[in-house]
Motif scaffolding. Structure first.
Motif, PDB file in Angstrom:
ATOM      1  N   THR A 263      45.451  73.741  12.062  1.00 40.60           N
ATOM      2  CA  THR A 263      45.780  72.431  12.616  1.00 40.60           C
ATOM      3  C   THR A 263      47.163  72.466  13.255  1.00 40.60           C
ATOM      4  OG1 THR A 263      44.534  71.428  10.794  1.00 40.60           O
ATOM      5  CG2 THR A 263      45.958  69.967  12.071  1.00 40.60           C
ATOM      6  N   LEU A 264      47.272  71.964  14.478  1.00 39.90           N
ATOM      7  CA  LEU A 264      48.567  71.775  15.110  1.00 39.90           C
ATOM      8  C   LEU A 264      49.159  70.450  14.645  1.00 39.90           C
ATOM      9  CD1 LEU A 264      48.166  72.823  18.865  1.00 39.90           C
ATOM     10  CD2 LEU A 264      49.558  73.947  17.123  1.00 39.90           C
ATOM     11  N   VAL A 265      50.455  70.455  14.307  1.00 40.94           N
ATOM     12  CA  VAL A 265      51.115  69.247  13.799  1.00 40.94           C
ATOM     13  C   VAL A 265      52.444  69.071  14.529  1.00 40.94           C
ATOM     14  CG1 VAL A 265      51.922  68.032  11.738  1.00 40.94           C
ATOM     15  CG2 VAL A 265      50.085  69.721  11.543  1.00 40.94           C
ATOM     16  N   TRP A 266      52.790  67.824  14.869  1.00 42.17           N
ATOM     17  CA  TRP A 266      54.065  67.531  15.511  1.00 42.17           C
ATOM     18  C   TRP A 266      54.526  66.138  15.096  1.00 42.17           C
ATOM     19  CZ3 TRP A 266      49.322  67.742  17.741  1.00 42.17           C
ATOM     20  CH2 TRP A 266      48.851  66.612  18.423  1.00 42.17           C
ATOM     21  N   ARG A 267      55.793  65.840  15.296  1.00 38.17           N
ATOM     22  CA  ARG A 267      56.340  64.538  14.930  1.00 38.17           C
ATOM     23  C   ARG A 267      55.750  63.452  15.814  1.00 38.17           C
ATOM     24  NH1 ARG A 267      60.665  67.818  15.055  1.00 38.17           N
ATOM     25  NH2 ARG A 267      61.430  66.925  17.013  1.00 38.17           N
ATOM     26  N   ARG A 268      55.403  62.349  15.199  1.00 32.84           N
ATOM     27  CA  ARG A 268      54.718  61.271  15.918  1.00 32.84           C
ATOM     28  C   ARG A 268      55.582  60.736  17.069  1.00 32.84           C
ATOM     29  NH1 ARG A 268      50.346  58.534  14.793  1.00 32.84           N
ATOM     30  NH2 ARG A 268      50.220  59.464  12.692  1.00 32.84           N
ATOM     31  N   GLY A 269      54.940  60.629  18.240  1.00 25.19           N
ATOM     32  CA  GLY A 269      55.588  60.024  19.393  1.00 25.19           C
ATOM     33  C   GLY A 269      56.627  60.876  20.073  1.00 25.19           C
ATOM     34  N   VAL A 270      56.709  62.166  19.738  1.00 26.19           N
ATOM     35  CA  VAL A 270      57.763  63.021  20.290  1.00 26.19           C
ATOM     36  C   VAL A 270      57.263  63.872  21.458  1.00 26.19           C
ATOM     37  CG1 VAL A 270      59.288  64.967  19.774  1.00 26.19           C
ATOM     38  CG2 VAL A 270      59.103  63.069  18.164  1.00 26.19           C
ATOM     39  N   LEU A 271      56.096  64.494  21.324  1.00 27.04           N
ATOM     40  CA  LEU A 271      55.607  65.423  22.342  1.00 27.04           C
ATOM     41  C   LEU A 271      54.710  64.714  23.353  1.00 27.04           C
ATOM     42  CD1 LEU A 271      54.703  68.643  20.303  1.00 27.04           C
ATOM     43  CD2 LEU A 271      56.877  67.966  21.332  1.00 27.04           C
ATOM     44  N   PRO A 272      54.890  65.015  24.635  1.00 26.78           N
ATOM     45  CA  PRO A 272      53.976  64.456  25.639  1.00 26.78           C
ATOM     46  C   PRO A 272      52.577  65.035  25.469  1.00 26.78           C
ATOM     47  CG  PRO A 272      55.481  66.043  26.640  1.00 26.78           C
ATOM     48  CD  PRO A 272      55.946  65.837  25.235  1.00 26.78           C
ATOM     49  N   ARG A 273      51.568  64.209  25.595  1.00 32.51           N
ATOM     50  CA  ARG A 273      50.194  64.647  25.370  1.00 32.51           C
ATOM     51  C   ARG A 273      49.771  65.796  26.299  1.00 32.51           C
ATOM     52  NH1 ARG A 273      46.958  64.445  20.929  1.00 32.51           N
ATOM     53  NH2 ARG A 273      45.554  66.085  21.624  1.00 32.51           N
ATOM     54  N   PRO A 274      50.178  65.790  27.594  1.00 28.66           N
ATOM     55  CA  PRO A 274      49.779  66.923  28.443  1.00 28.66           C
ATOM     56  C   PRO A 274      50.267  68.270  27.916  1.00 28.66           C
ATOM     57  CG  PRO A 274      50.527  65.102  29.800  1.00 28.66           C
ATOM     58  CD  PRO A 274      50.836  64.730  28.380  1.00 28.66           C
ATOM     59  N   LEU A 275      51.463  68.292  27.297  1.00 32.70           N
ATOM     60  CA  LEU A 275      51.964  69.550  26.735  1.00 32.70           C
ATOM     61  C   LEU A 275      51.096  69.990  25.563  1.00 32.70           C
ATOM     62  CD1 LEU A 275      54.041  71.812  26.486  1.00 32.70           C
ATOM     63  CD2 LEU A 275      55.450  70.268  25.100  1.00 32.70           C
ATOM     64  N   VAL A 276      50.775  69.057  24.661  1.00 34.96           N
ATOM     65  CA  VAL A 276      49.913  69.385  23.521  1.00 34.96           C
ATOM     66  C   VAL A 276      48.562  69.884  24.013  1.00 34.96           C
ATOM     67  CG1 VAL A 276      48.737  68.475  21.484  1.00 34.96           C
ATOM     68  CG2 VAL A 276      51.076  67.740  22.007  1.00 34.96           C
ATOM     69  N   ASP A 277      47.976  69.181  24.997  1.00 35.84           N
ATOM     70  CA  ASP A 277      46.672  69.589  25.521  1.00 35.84           C
ATOM     71  C   ASP A 277      46.739  70.981  26.146  1.00 35.84           C
ATOM     72  OD1 ASP A 277      45.603  67.198  24.704  1.00 35.84           O
ATOM     73  OD2 ASP A 277      45.736  66.230  26.677  1.00 35.84           O
ATOM     74  N   GLY A 278      47.855  71.285  26.818  1.00 37.06           N
ATOM     75  CA  GLY A 278      48.005  72.616  27.407  1.00 37.06           C
ATOM     76  C   GLY A 278      48.053  73.705  26.359  1.00 37.06           C
ATOM     77  N   ILE A 279      48.786  73.459  25.256  1.00 34.46           N
ATOM     78  CA  ILE A 279      48.858  74.438  24.170  1.00 34.46           C
ATOM     79  C   ILE A 279      47.498  74.605  23.505  1.00 34.46           C
ATOM     80  CG2 ILE A 279      49.884  74.884  21.899  1.00 34.46           C
ATOM     81  CD1 ILE A 279      52.409  73.449  22.927  1.00 34.46           C
ATOM     82  N   VAL A 280      46.823  73.489  23.254  1.00 33.91           N
ATOM     83  CA  VAL A 280      45.489  73.546  22.658  1.00 33.91           C
ATOM     84  C   VAL A 280      44.544  74.353  23.544  1.00 33.91           C
ATOM     85  CG1 VAL A 280      43.463  72.186  22.013  1.00 33.91           C
ATOM     86  CG2 VAL A 280      45.746  71.421  21.334  1.00 33.91           C
ATOM     87  N   GLY A 281      44.614  74.136  24.862  1.00 38.73           N
ATOM     88  CA  GLY A 281      43.752  74.869  25.776  1.00 38.73           C
ATOM     89  C   GLY A 281      43.996  76.369  25.726  1.00 38.73           C
ATOM     90  N   LEU A 282      45.278  76.772  25.682  1.00 39.96           N
ATOM     91  CA  LEU A 282      45.592  78.191  25.587  1.00 39.96           C
ATOM     92  C   LEU A 282      45.059  78.800  24.293  1.00 39.96           C
ATOM     93  CD1 LEU A 282      49.293  78.152  26.878  1.00 39.96           C
ATOM     94  CD2 LEU A 282      47.326  79.150  28.050  1.00 39.96           C
ATOM     95  N   MET A 283      45.220  78.076  23.191  1.00 45.56           N
ATOM     96  CA  MET A 283      44.801  78.598  21.885  1.00 45.56           C
ATOM     97  C   MET A 283      43.284  78.689  21.796  1.00 45.56           C
ATOM     98  SD  MET A 283      47.540  76.624  19.434  1.00 45.56           S
ATOM     99  CE  MET A 283      47.533  77.751  18.057  1.00 45.56           C
ATOM    100  N   GLN A 284      42.590  77.658  22.238  1.00 44.00           N
ATOM    101  CA  GLN A 284      41.136  77.673  22.142  1.00 44.00           C
ATOM    102  C   GLN A 284      40.527  78.685  23.105  1.00 44.00           C
ATOM    103  OE1 GLN A 284      40.069  73.511  22.589  1.00 44.00           O
ATOM    104  NE2 GLN A 284      40.284  73.154  20.376  1.00 44.00           N
TER     105      GLN A 284
END
Length: 413
Positions: free
Chosen positions: A364-385
């Motif tokens: 599971t990826l975890v980050w502080r609420r409201g800190v990271l922009p969603r496009p960045l998270v989605d980009g990291i998830v895409g690379l990992m998957q």
């Protein structure tokens, strides 16, 4: 930051415990714990590690210990100038307040000091008056010509300057770390089970593709246990972490990445048709520490097996090193619990017993609420998957891993 908080932290460090420090200081444990949290947030690094009821200082805390001790001693001197008893609580006088007092003393004028400091004259006057009230003696003498230090003020001035200098030594490292963190984006992860594990593939994909997500920021990836990752996220040591369970505090956001079956594994010569309870009763288990998700799943499974049989494992050896665990299983006859994907990629075969579907590794990826922009998270998830979908022998697209990011980013385990 104020001198009362620093003094409380000094006591916690001295006795290596919040409850004992609370007893010594005559304060509630929650108050002492909050003081430690404020101090860690101010210096922007973890200062203690907790193992059950015990506490150890990090190297960052040890490096700051001398300055913290000097501030605590100087704070007591400030409180005692007018003959206050030694057991009088340290007043919550801020470092900023001491800085402003020293500036007033330097220019002998509240008006000039307020202009230099960029604050209103009434605000500065109130702050000095509050400090005098807390200390129990006057710092300044007012006259038509301006202000000057009182006898107590003259005695307090070098003490205040020492506290300021020591706090600058403590917080300078935090400021440097803050500047470095602006340039470096930090990701933490649980330890991969070898270079062919799914975690290793995913982290490599993120490092190789990072330049497409954040071309102006370096990436640093480091590994530790799930509990320490969450602690580092709270203290802002990490921007994002990959943990191996779903127990996420409510003040964090999370994104499940992958689930993997867990297997009980043993030496190659063991009989895979044998009853699991019997195998467990005859062998010693080697597992990561209780801070890891795999250990927590393994203990739940052991409780289930033990409840339905007369015995459990002979013993449990705790080791937070995956290569050592693999060697102990393959060479010395220990049992362990590992994700299916990692076991299948090992260079040698181990005996294996699949655990029930309810026992799985959840990445599971975890980050502080409201800190990271969603496009960045989605980009990291895409690379990992995308990395997970590659077969063990399949290569990433041509040129993908030859980017400057892949060549120069620090990647530490």
């Amino acid at each position: 930051m104020n001198i009362a908080t620093i003094s409380a932290v000094r006591t916690i460090f001295a006795v290596r415990g919040v409850r004992e420090a609370a007893r010594i200081e005559g304060r509630p444990p929650a108050t002492m714990s909050a003081a430690l949290s404020r101090f860690e947030a101010a210096v922007a690094v973890p200062l203690v590690r907790r193992e059950g009821t015990s506490m150890t200082l990090t190297l960052e805390a040890e490096r700051r210990l001398g300055a913290i001790n000097r501030i605590a001693v100087a704070a007591r001197q400030l409180m005692s100038l007018a003959g206050a008893p030694e057991d009088r609580p340290i007043a919550p006088i801020s470092i900023l307040g001491l800085v402003r007092f020293t500036e007033v003393a330097r220019v002998s004028s509240i008006r000039k000091a307020a202009k230099t400091l960029g604050v209103g004259q009434p605000q500065l006057t109130r702050q000095i008056s509050d400090m005098e009230r807390h200390l129990g003696y006057p710092l300044l003498e007012r006259s038509g010509a301006g202000v000057s230090c009182s006898p107590y003020g003259h005695a307090a001035l070098p003490i205040a300057e020492q506290i300021i200098a020591d706090w600058e030594a403590v917080s300078q490292a935090a400021a440097e770390r803050f500047r470095h963190n602006i340039e470096t984006w930090r990701m933490g992860s649980v330890m991969p089970l070898g270079h062919e594990s799914s975690i290793a593939h995913m982290l490599a994909a993120v490092a190789a593709g990072w330049e497409t997500l954040r071309p102006r920021q370096h990436l640093a990836i480091s590994g530790t246990t799930a509990d320490e990752l969450l602690s580092g996220l709270k203290t802002r040591h990490f921007d994002l972490v990959l943990i191996d369970h779903l127990s996420v505090p409510p003040d964090f956001e999370c994104q499940p990445i992958r689930t993997d079956a867990l297997w009980l594994v043993g030496a190659p010569e063991l009989d895979e048709s044998a009853d699991i309870a019997g195998v467990l009763a005859s062998r010693t288990l080697v597992l990561p520490s209780v801070r890891s998700g795999i250990r927590q799943a393994a203990e739940r499974y052991l409780r289930e097996v033990t409840a339905s049989s007369a015995s459990g494992p002979k013993d449990i050896v705790e080791i937070d090193s995956v290569p050592v665990i693999v060697n102990m299983v393959a060479r010395y006859g220990y049992l362990s619990v590992m994700p299916q994907s990692a076991v299948e990629r090992l260079p040698h075969r181990l005996s294996r017993w699949p655990m029930p579907e309810s026992y799985r590794q959840q990445l599971t990826l975890v980050w502080r609420r409201g800190v990271l922009p969603r496009p960045l998270v989605d980009g990291i998830v895409g690379l990992m998957q995308g990395a997970v979908m590659l077969s063990p022998n399949e290569q990433a697209p041509a040129g993908f891993a030859s980017t400057p990011a892949a060549q120069h980013l620090p990647f530490r385990f």
